[in-house]
Design a protein around this motif. Structure first.
Motif, short mmCIF file in Angstrom:
data_model
loop_
_atom_site.label_atom_id
_atom_site.label_comp_id
_atom_site.label_asym_id
_atom_site.label_seq_id
_atom_site.Cartn_x
_atom_site.Cartn_y
_atom_site.Cartn_z
N VAL A 1 5.18 12.15 0.44
CA VAL A 1 4.46 10.95 0.22
C VAL A 1 4.42 10.06 1.17
N THR B 1 0.78 -1.14 -0.13
CA THR B 1 0.03 -0.06 -0.04
C THR B 1 0.96 1.28 0.07
N ALA B 2 1.74 1.47 0.82
CA ALA B 2 2.74 2.45 1.10
C ALA B 2 3.67 2.74 -0.33
N THR B 3 4.07 1.56 -1.07
CA THR B 3 4.75 1.68 -2.35
C THR B 3 3.79 2.03 -3.47
N ALA B 4 2.48 1.45 -3.38
CA ALA B 4 1.66 2.01 -4.49
C ALA B 4 1.24 3.55 -4.36
N ARG B 5 1.19 4.05 -3.03
CA ARG B 5 1.01 5.53 -3.05
C ARG B 5 2.41 6.39 -3.59
N LEU B 6 3.54 5.81 -3.19
CA LEU B 6 4.66 6.49 -3.86
C LEU B 6 4.59 6.42 -5.36
N ALA C 1 2.04 6.20 -7.48
CA ALA C 1 1.02 6.89 -8.23
C ALA C 1 1.38 8.29 -7.88
N HIS C 2 2.16 8.77 -7.04
CA HIS C 2 2.51 10.20 -7.04
C HIS C 2 3.60 10.66 -7.55
#
Length: 501
Positions: free
Chosen positions: A381, A346-351, A353-354
């Motif tokens: 992020v 989840t944390a990597t997906a946020r990185l 995406a941004h």
């Protein structure tokens, strides 16, 4: 002349029995025909006096031999020696396969390895029968063949995408290596296909491997750690956005047993923004899936230990995941420290995406962000403890400015030692990243909690871990898998064609 480290009798027995396990480990050159083949080629039954064995296709080409157009020796799996060994020749071969010479020349390759061009050329010629330019030329010829036979690209575009400096050099090399013109090779390939060709910018490939291949474990590993937007593993296919030297791309790899052909190939489709990235993309996919391993040798060694034999029997051909991007691997590993696999994804997906670069794909959205982007904007992020964020951003900055360099030409000891100098990187992270970045087969993750649980379940004392050398990375996978089975996370037998997520 047979290379000094190749035993003639052993090689001749492999050729006489057409043993496919040796494909890619050496080349068979037949003096009477002027052809070189893979050991399993069905077209040759050479007499001992007419054959010589060479370590590389480049050495055969240097000696004036042409590639067999039946067995396609350049399409054999790579030699596992380049990962088992850590000497100069092995480290150079890993970088050459990734396109280092095409991107920076022999001088840049030599500098990466810490040698002068003269020293490197002398060492490679002595060990492999060819210098760095000849080895790179052999890789260019292989890339050219793939583009000629799997795309409709104009030949001029093929030439420069494969790394040749001129059309004439391209034509001459193809004729010398394959004894055919590029147009003839394309026509022959067209007659062998059903006419359903790939679209522009897309290449369909069959990545060879030595069996057995435990596709169930590969599928579980990839699906369990998949990051939304960057990758997806479902229905036996692993789809992944790539950040390559000349642009972005997307790989679709059909990894389930249902998709494999009987000749031992993983079916793959690559869509690239720049075709110059074909060779490094293929090399990185092979590295990720550990397709150059010798699983029969690994399984035989580990099954000799009574404590591991049942695990080897349950998962023959288990592989150790490599990496597509060493910088990404390090940053993702640091983000995932001391959190669950799901939280890390989840944390990597946020990185992603941004900060990631957008990709054109119906399923995926972004590639993994560059180290420079993470260093500049990672604090905006990333979430979690400030100390971990500081560590991730600090390492990203070191990667971005070149203070920390990750590539396949490094030794395991040097890379591990340097990683440990950075705040936030402990022994587990250093071992894990070293194992996957260098495809090092001999790293035991003895500090990993899950590995230790697997060892406890089997009654194994990890203090005696040296007995598994040089295959301790594979022993780690068996212990990891054992612990997950005992915890009920995965079933004792993973179905190849099922999405375990």
């Amino acid at each position: 002349m047979t290379a000094p480290h190749l035993d003639f009798e052993r090689c001749y027995r492999a050729v006489s029995s057409r043993d496919a396990r040796f494909d890619g480990q050496f080349i068979t050159a037949v003096r009477t025909t002027g052809i070189y083949c893979r050991p399993s080629c069905p077209a040759i039954t050479p007499k001992p006096g007419n054959v010589t064995f060479l370590p590389t296709a480049a050495a055969a080409q240097q000696a004036g031999y042409r590639a067999c157009r039946r067995c396609l020796p350049d399409a054999a799996p790579g030699s596992p020696l380049w990962h088992v060994r850590s000497d100069l020749a092995a480290r150079a071969m890993r970088l050459i396969a990734d396109g280092a010479v095409e991107r920076g020349g022999v001088a840049a390759l030599s500098a990466s390895l810490g040698y002068s061009t003269r020293q490197l050329t002398r060492a490679l010629t002595s060990e492999l029968g060819a210098g760095p330019l000849a080895l790179a030329r052999a890789h260019r010829a292989h890339t050219a063949r793939l583009l000629i036979q799997t795309t409709a690209m104009p030949m001029s575009d093929v030439a420069f995408a494969a790394g040749f400096s001129s059309i004439r050099q391209f034509n001459d090399t193809v004729r010398e290596v394959f004894a055919a013109t590029p147009s003839t090779m394309r026509a022959e390939a067209a007659r062998r296909t059903d006419g359903d060709g790939p679209t522009a910018g897309t290449v369909r490939l069959r990545l060879p491997y030595r069996g057995p291949l435990d596709t169930g474990w590969l599928t579980w590993q990839l699906s369990a750690h998949a990051v939304d937007g960057l990758e997806r593993c479902a229905a036996g296919e692993y789809r992944r956005a790539l950040r390559l030297p000349h642009g972005t791309g997307v790989a679709a790899v059909r990894i389930s047993a249902a998709h494999q052909d009987h000749a031992g190939h993983v079916l793959t489709e690559l869509t690239l923004r720049d075709m110059r990235d074909l060779a490094p993309a293929v090399a990185r996919l092979r590295h990720l899936l550990d397709l150059d391993a010798d699983p029969q040798a690994v399984d035989a060694a580990l099954s000799a230990d009574p404590d591991l034999s049942a695990s080897v029997d349950a998962a023959p051909g288990i592989r150790v995941l490599g990496s597509l991007d060493a910088e990404e691997l390090l940053l993702r590993t640091m983000i995932g420290q001391q959190v669950s696999v799901a939280a890390a994804a989840t944390a990597t997906a946020r990185l992603v995406a941004h900060l990631g670069e957008p990709v054109e794909d119906a399923v995926l959205t972004h590639g993994f962000p560059s180290a420079a982007a993470v260093a500049a904007r990672g604090r905006e992020v990333l979430a979690g403890p400030a100390r971990r964020i500081d560590a991730v951003v600090g390492v990203a900055a070191a990667l971005a400015d070149g203070a920390l360099v990750l590539h396949g030409g490094r030794t395991s000891a040097d890379l591990r030692a340097e990683l440990l100098t950075y705040p936030g990187i402990g022994p587990w992270t250093a071992d894990y990243v070293t194992m996957r970045t260098l495809a090092d087969p001999d790293v035991l993750l003895h500090t990993d909690l899950v590995v230790r649980q697997g060892a406890a379940a089997l009654g194994i004392d990890l203090a005696g871990r040296d007995r598994w050398s040089p295959w301790r990375s594979y022993a780690s996978m068996h212990l990891w898998r054992t612990a997950l089975v005992h915890r009920g996370v995965i079933p004792p037998t993973l179905p190849d064609s099922e999405d375990p997520s």
